[in-house]
Design a protein around this motif. Structure first.
Motif, PDB file in Angstrom:
ATOM      1  N   MET A   7       0.334  18.000   1.161  1.00  0.00           N
ATOM      2  CA  MET A   7       0.272  17.200   2.252  1.00  0.00           C
ATOM      3  C   MET A   7      -0.815  17.431   3.140  1.00  0.00           C
ATOM      4  O   MET A   7      -1.372  16.675   3.962  1.00  0.00           O
ATOM      5  N   ARG A   8      -1.396  18.891   3.201  1.00  0.00           N
ATOM      6  CA  ARG A   8      -2.368  19.030   3.977  1.00  0.00           C
ATOM      7  C   ARG A   8      -3.704  18.904   3.589  1.00  0.00           C
ATOM      8  O   ARG A   8      -4.808  18.527   4.357  1.00  0.00           O
ATOM      9  N   GLN A   9      -3.826  18.421   2.474  1.00  0.00           N
ATOM     10  CA  GLN A   9      -4.860  17.816   2.021  1.00  0.00           C
ATOM     11  C   GLN A   9      -5.276  16.412   2.320  1.00  0.00           C
ATOM     12  O   GLN A   9      -4.376  15.618   2.277  1.00  0.00           O
ATOM     13  N   PRO A  10      -6.454  16.041   2.744  1.00  0.00           N
ATOM     14  CA  PRO A  10      -6.678  14.548   2.659  1.00  0.00           C
ATOM     15  C   PRO A  10      -6.456  13.587   1.456  1.00  0.00           C
ATOM     16  O   PRO A  10      -6.583  14.226   0.271  1.00  0.00           O
ATOM     17  N   LEU A  11      -5.926  12.716   1.684  1.00  0.00           N
ATOM     18  CA  LEU A  11      -5.723  11.448   0.427  1.00  0.00           C
ATOM     19  C   LEU A  11      -7.029  11.079   0.105  1.00  0.00           C
ATOM     20  O   LEU A  11      -7.731  10.241   0.882  1.00  0.00           O
ATOM     21  N   MET A  12      -7.561  11.343  -1.125  1.00  0.00           N
ATOM     22  CA  MET A  12      -8.902  10.848  -1.609  1.00  0.00           C
ATOM     23  C   MET A  12      -8.721  10.456  -3.360  1.00  0.00           C
ATOM     24  O   MET A  12      -7.786  11.117  -3.694  1.00  0.00           O
ATOM     25  N   ARG A  13      -9.515   9.569  -3.677  1.00  0.00           N
ATOM     26  CA  ARG A  13      -9.762   9.220  -5.138  1.00  0.00           C
ATOM     27  C   ARG A  13     -10.160  10.398  -5.886  1.00  0.00           C
ATOM     28  O   ARG A  13     -10.996  11.061  -5.226  1.00  0.00           O
ATOM     29  N   VAL A  14      -9.718  10.608  -6.946  1.00  0.00           N
ATOM     30  CA  VAL A  14     -10.317  11.833  -7.921  1.00  0.00           C
ATOM     31  C   VAL A  14     -11.462  11.275  -8.590  1.00  0.00           C
ATOM     32  O   VAL A  14     -11.727  10.016  -9.034  1.00  0.00           O
ATOM     33  N   ARG A  15     -12.331  11.982  -8.967  1.00  0.00           N
ATOM     34  CA  ARG A  15     -13.533  12.123  -9.957  1.00  0.00           C
ATOM     35  C   ARG A  15     -13.270  12.618 -11.238  1.00  0.00           C
ATOM     36  O   ARG A  15     -13.604  11.715 -11.987  1.00  0.00           O
ATOM     37  N   ILE A  57      -2.816  -4.496  -3.631  1.00  0.00           N
ATOM     38  CA  ILE A  57      -2.764  -2.887  -3.027  1.00  0.00           C
ATOM     39  C   ILE A  57      -3.487  -1.911  -3.496  1.00  0.00           C
ATOM     40  O   ILE A  57      -4.127  -1.231  -3.041  1.00  0.00           O
ATOM     41  N   TYR A  58      -3.629  -1.917  -5.058  1.00  0.00           N
ATOM     42  CA  TYR A  58      -4.781  -1.172  -5.570  1.00  0.00           C
ATOM     43  C   TYR A  58      -6.006  -1.254  -5.185  1.00  0.00           C
ATOM     44  O   TYR A  58      -6.970  -0.267  -5.046  1.00  0.00           O
ATOM     45  N   ILE A  59      -6.524  -2.623  -5.178  1.00  0.00           N
ATOM     46  CA  ILE A  59      -7.925  -2.808  -4.878  1.00  0.00           C
ATOM     47  C   ILE A  59      -8.000  -2.484  -3.394  1.00  0.00           C
ATOM     48  O   ILE A  59      -8.876  -1.898  -3.033  1.00  0.00           O
ATOM     49  N   LEU A  60      -7.145  -2.673  -2.294  1.00  0.00           N
ATOM     50  CA  LEU A  60      -7.359  -2.138  -0.861  1.00  0.00           C
ATOM     51  C   LEU A  60      -7.152  -0.676  -1.059  1.00  0.00           C
ATOM     52  O   LEU A  60      -8.124  -0.279  -0.236  1.00  0.00           O
ATOM     53  N   LEU A  61      -6.565   0.095  -1.783  1.00  0.00           N
ATOM     54  CA  LEU A  61      -6.804   1.391  -1.939  1.00  0.00           C
ATOM     55  C   LEU A  61      -8.042   1.888  -2.129  1.00  0.00           C
ATOM     56  O   LEU A  61      -8.464   3.054  -1.971  1.00  0.00           O
ATOM     57  N   TRP A  62      -8.370   1.259  -3.155  1.00  0.00           N
ATOM     58  CA  TRP A  62      -9.734   1.590  -3.870  1.00  0.00           C
ATOM     59  C   TRP A  62     -10.878   1.575  -2.976  1.00  0.00           C
ATOM     60  O   TRP A  62     -11.699   2.513  -2.905  1.00  0.00           O
ATOM     61  N   ILE A  63     -10.842   0.598  -2.082  1.00  0.00           N
ATOM     62  CA  ILE A  63     -11.813   0.457  -1.063  1.00  0.00           C
ATOM     63  C   ILE A  63     -11.698   1.374   0.198  1.00  0.00           C
ATOM     64  O   ILE A  63     -12.731   1.884   0.737  1.00  0.00           O
ATOM     65  N   LEU A  64     -10.530   1.650   0.559  1.00  0.00           N
ATOM     66  CA  LEU A  64     -10.157   2.388   1.701  1.00  0.00           C
ATOM     67  C   LEU A  64      -9.917   3.973   1.307  1.00  0.00           C
ATOM     68  O   LEU A  64     -10.342   4.679   2.433  1.00  0.00           O
ATOM     69  N   MET A  65      -9.606   4.267   0.374  1.00  0.00           N
ATOM     70  CA  MET A  65      -9.766   5.815   0.163  1.00  0.00           C
ATOM     71  C   MET A  65     -11.028   6.194  -0.180  1.00  0.00           C
ATOM     72  O   MET A  65     -11.617   5.860  -0.987  1.00  0.00           O
ATOM     73  N   PRO A  66     -11.350   7.432   0.499  1.00  0.00           N
ATOM     74  CA  PRO A  66     -12.630   7.994   0.347  1.00  0.00           C
ATOM     75  C   PRO A  66     -12.582   8.835  -1.492  1.00  0.00           C
ATOM     76  O   PRO A  66     -11.444   9.267  -1.511  1.00  0.00           O
ATOM     77  N   LEU A  67     -13.794   8.784  -1.757  1.00  0.00           N
ATOM     78  CA  LEU A  67     -13.963   9.649  -3.207  1.00  0.00           C
ATOM     79  C   LEU A  67     -14.069  11.030  -2.703  1.00  0.00           C
ATOM     80  O   LEU A  67     -14.799  11.393  -2.007  1.00  0.00           O
ATOM     81  N   GLU A  68     -13.337  11.698  -3.547  1.00  0.00           N
ATOM     82  CA  GLU A  68     -13.481  13.402  -3.537  1.00  0.00           C
ATOM     83  C   GLU A  68     -14.923  13.783  -3.503  1.00  0.00           C
ATOM     84  O   GLU A  68     -15.728  13.187  -4.169  1.00  0.00           O
ATOM     85  N   PRO A  69     -15.443  14.729  -2.845  1.00  0.00           N
ATOM     86  CA  PRO A  69     -16.647  15.463  -2.822  1.00  0.00           C
ATOM     87  C   PRO A  69     -16.973  15.832  -4.194  1.00  0.00           C
ATOM     88  O   PRO A  69     -15.950  16.360  -5.012  1.00  0.00           O
ATOM     89  N   ALA A  70     -18.039  15.906  -4.777  1.00  0.00           N
ATOM     90  CA  ALA A  70     -18.366  16.289  -5.981  1.00  0.00           C
ATOM     91  C   ALA A  70     -18.491  17.855  -6.177  1.00  0.00           C
ATOM     92  O   ALA A  70     -18.638  18.512  -5.299  1.00  0.00           O
TER      93      ALA A  70
END
Length: 70
Positions: A7-15, A57-70
């Motif tokens: 829970m300390r990690q930020p919520l991000m989409r995975v690559r 909800i999935y589309i909104l999360l896809w837009i709002l969640m940042p992509l994890e760094p490479a």
């Protein structure tokens, strides 16, 4: 909270290991759960709610969640 608490990690989409947008994989990683279970739960909830709210909800999360760094 321990240092390894997910829970300390930020919520991000995975690559790595994403199927569509990486949203369910990101939520699973953030919670420390198996991504397959999160995806299965998403599908079940979407079907039970006639699909439309789950897609929105999935589309909104896809837009709002940042992509994890490479």
């Amino acid at each position: 909270m321990s240092i390894d608490d997910p829970m300390r990690q930020p919520l991000m989409r995975v690559r790595q290991g994403k199927l569509i947008g990486g949203v369910c994989g990101g939520i699973a990683k953030w919670l420390g759960w198996d991504p397959t279970l999160v995806r299965l739960g998403y599908v079940i909830l979407s079907v039970l709610s006639v699909g439309f709210p789950g897609v929105i909800i999935y589309i909104l999360l896809w837009i709002l969640m940042p992509l994890e760094p490479a």
